[in-house]
Design a protein around this motif. Structure first.
Motif, PDB file in Angstrom:
ATOM      1  N   ILE A  33       0.835  -1.202   0.000  1.00 56.83           N
ATOM      2  CA  ILE A  33       0.000   0.000   0.000  1.00 56.83           C
ATOM      3  C   ILE A  33       0.876   1.261   0.000  1.00 56.83           C
ATOM      4  O   ILE A  33       0.530   2.277  -0.617  1.00 56.83           O
ATOM      5  CB  ILE A  33      -0.976  -0.008   1.200  1.00 56.83           C
ATOM      6  N   ILE A  34       2.026   1.178   0.653  1.00 54.85           N
ATOM      7  CA  ILE A  34       2.948   2.325   0.612  1.00 54.85           C
ATOM      8  C   ILE A  34       3.448   2.537  -0.821  1.00 54.85           C
ATOM      9  O   ILE A  34       3.483   3.670  -1.328  1.00 54.85           O
ATOM     10  CB  ILE A  34       4.119   2.092   1.578  1.00 54.85           C
ATOM     11  N   ALA A  35       3.794   1.424  -1.465  1.00 56.02           N
ATOM     12  CA  ALA A  35       4.267   1.534  -2.846  1.00 56.02           C
ATOM     13  C   ALA A  35       3.172   2.065  -3.760  1.00 56.02           C
ATOM     14  O   ALA A  35       3.424   2.896  -4.645  1.00 56.02           O
ATOM     15  CB  ALA A  35       4.753   0.170  -3.332  1.00 56.02           C
ATOM     16  N   GLU A  36       1.941   1.581  -3.519  1.00 56.74           N
ATOM     17  CA  GLU A  36       0.835   2.079  -4.354  1.00 56.74           C
ATOM     18  C   GLU A  36       0.623   3.567  -4.131  1.00 56.74           C
ATOM     19  O   GLU A  36       0.363   4.316  -5.079  1.00 56.74           O
ATOM     20  CB  GLU A  36      -0.442   1.308  -4.014  1.00 56.74           C
ATOM     21  N   ARG A  37       0.718   3.999  -2.879  1.00 58.15           N
ATOM     22  CA  ARG A  37       0.551   5.434  -2.621  1.00 58.15           C
ATOM     23  C   ARG A  37       1.665   6.239  -3.279  1.00 58.15           C
ATOM     24  O   ARG A  37       1.428   7.299  -3.855  1.00 58.15           O
ATOM     25  CB  ARG A  37       0.520   5.709  -1.123  1.00 58.15           C
ATOM     26  N   GLN A  38       2.882   5.694  -3.181  1.00 58.06           N
ATOM     27  CA  GLN A  38       3.989   6.391  -3.840  1.00 58.06           C
ATOM     28  C   GLN A  38       3.787   6.440  -5.346  1.00 58.06           C
ATOM     29  O   GLN A  38       4.043   7.459  -5.994  1.00 58.06           O
ATOM     30  CB  GLN A  38       5.306   5.699  -3.506  1.00 58.06           C
TER      31      GLN A  38
END
Lengths: 244, 235
Positions: A33-38
């Protein structure tokens, strides 16, 4: 100290299983989810940059179009000014021509009116001169109104061309206009001098014309010989008119 | 009070004796797994407060790994994070009355040290190859080979003993004071155990990171391609 190897092995397995479980249910989902947000933030940033680039391109295009419109406006303005200048010059030339034509026409009319006025003045002067001459002649004796002009008439007849004189002679009876009715003696003398001048006998048919003022006028079919004051006044009037 | 150096099986699964550290570890595993499932079931791009704390925890671990190993934290995140969480949960389980923390027994600490030892070797071989990894024992000179081999064993042993000694001593102190003074007197010591347990969990995780980092070496400079591998900093 003793080691329970079963416990050691089970705890090792427990740790490995826990590593797998937490990787499966905790770390991977959170990292994802962090990668998706980034990625979403990067996508939004890219979209913003693209929008900014598009806006800058649109701005540049708008500036270019504004510059082109300004250039076209300047060109149209220059063209309009040139056309206005040409139209102004044309209208000015036309006005000059019309003014010149009007001026020439006016000058011609003025000259014509002036000539008419001069002619009128000449006529009036002739009438005035006739009146003056008539009043002055009324102070002279009546014999002067005929006899004074007879030598001049004879002289003029003498100077006529020979064919004319022969035609007069062949006519025999000549019409003679006099300022007053000549007496019989004066008629005889006139006929005698005319016969002498023409080289043969002629008679005269005398008629009175007071407009002659003084003098005689021989009026034949081929020639008219004038020697009277009216003819002199007319000639003087004509000369004065021509001099003006 | 039981002797922490001896384990009595609670029951047997066939020939396998099941001791209390194993059972407590199973409870901790189930608790941590269920907690993880509950906390991560509603992750979204617009994070809640809970998700923010979770992300802060994960990114902090990643930053620690990145700073320590100078490598992308992706392959090591689960191992280091799990070690920290498990040790922390095991140390703090002493707060529950009647529960003895698994880390107060040598087998659990040994199991953690064995896992770190195995991970060090496996990550080193995976990164450098078998020959390259073995060559690290000859650094800076072949003379150092015996010392480096001994170091591999002793540092794993120290990792195990450090955790065991700290946690076991805390349990002992609390038990002795409780038996001598009364019900509420050991509370400050239990609070100290919380701090000690946290520090020991951090030390264990950091030392595991250092050992693995030494085995895999520094990462060559490259452009980050995987977002999960990007360096993350937390204040």
């Amino acid at each position: 100290m003793t080691i329970d190897w079963w416990t050691l092995g089970l705890q090792t397995i427990n740790v490995v299983v826990l590593v797998w479980l937490l990787a499966r249910f905790l770390f991977r989902p959170v990292s994802r989810i962090i990668a998706e947000r980034q990625a979403a933030a990067q996508s939004a940033l890219d979209a913003a940059k693209a929008a900014q680039a598009e806006a800058e391109a649109a701005n540049a295009q708008a500036k270019s179009e504004a510059a082109e419109q300004a250039s076209a406006r300047v060109a149209q303005l220059s063209q309009a000014q040139e056309a206005a200048k040409q139209e102004s010059a044309r209208l000015l030339t036309k006005a000059h021509n019309e003014v010149a034509a009007l001026r020439a026409q006016t000058e011609a009319e003025i000259a014509k009116e002036r000539e008419a006025a001069q002619a009128q003045m000449a006529r009036e002067a002739g009438v005035l001169a006739s009146d003056i001459a008539a009043r002055l002649l009324s102070r002279l004796p009546d014999s002067a109104r005929l006899e004074g002009f007879l030598p001049g008439l004879i002289e003029a007849v003498r100077k006529l061309p020979e064919p004319t004189r022969e035609a007069l002679l062949a006519q025999g009876k000549l019409a003679l206009r006099a300022a007053r009715a000549p007496s019989a003696e004066e008629t005889t003398r006139i006929e005698a001098q005319l016969s002498e001048a023409l080289g043969g006998p002629v008679t005269v048919d005398t008629s009175v014309d007071e407009s002659l003022l003084a003098g005689l006028e021989l009026d034949a079919a081929t020639a008219v010989v004038r020697n009277h004051l009216r003819a002199d006044l007319d000639r003087i009037t004509a000369e004065v008119t021509q001099d003006d | 009070m039981d002797n922490p150096l001896t384990l009595e099986p609670l029951f047997h699964l066939g020939p396998v004796p099941i001791t209390s550290p194993v059972v407590i570890s199973w409870v901790l595993i189930v608790s941590l797994t269920l907690g993880s499932i509950l906390l991560t079931r509603n992750l979204s791009l617009k994070p809640s407060k809970t998700q923010t704390v979770l992300e802060l925890f994960v990114t902090t671990i990643e930053a620690q790994i990145q700073d320590t190993m100078n490598r992308a934290p992706g392959p090591y995140r689960a191992l280091i994070g799990t070690i920290f969480l498990f040790v922390l949960a095991a140390n703090w389980s002493s707060l529950i009355p009647g529960v003895e923390p698994p880390t107060a027994h040598l087998e659990t600490d040994a199991a953690l040290a064995v896992v770190v030892f195995a991970a060090t070797i496996s990550f080193g071989i995976a990164q450098r190859g078998l020959k390259g990894y073995l060559a690290t024992f000859a650094e800076p000179s072949w003379v150092m080979i015996p010392l480096n081999v001994v170091e591999q064993i002793t540092r794993t042993f120290s990792l195990m003993v450090r955790l065991f000694g700290n946690v076991m001593s805390g349990v002992f102190v609390v038990g002795i004071v409780l038996s001598l003074a009364g019900l509420f007197v050991p509370i400050p010591l239990m609070a100290l155990d919380l701090l000690t347990g946290t520090v020991q969990a951090y030390i264990f995780a950091v030392l595991a990171t250092v050992f693995i980092g030494a085995a895999v070496g520094d990462e060559p400079a490259r452009a980050p391609s995987d977002p999960s591998d990007k360096e993350t900093h937390q204040p």
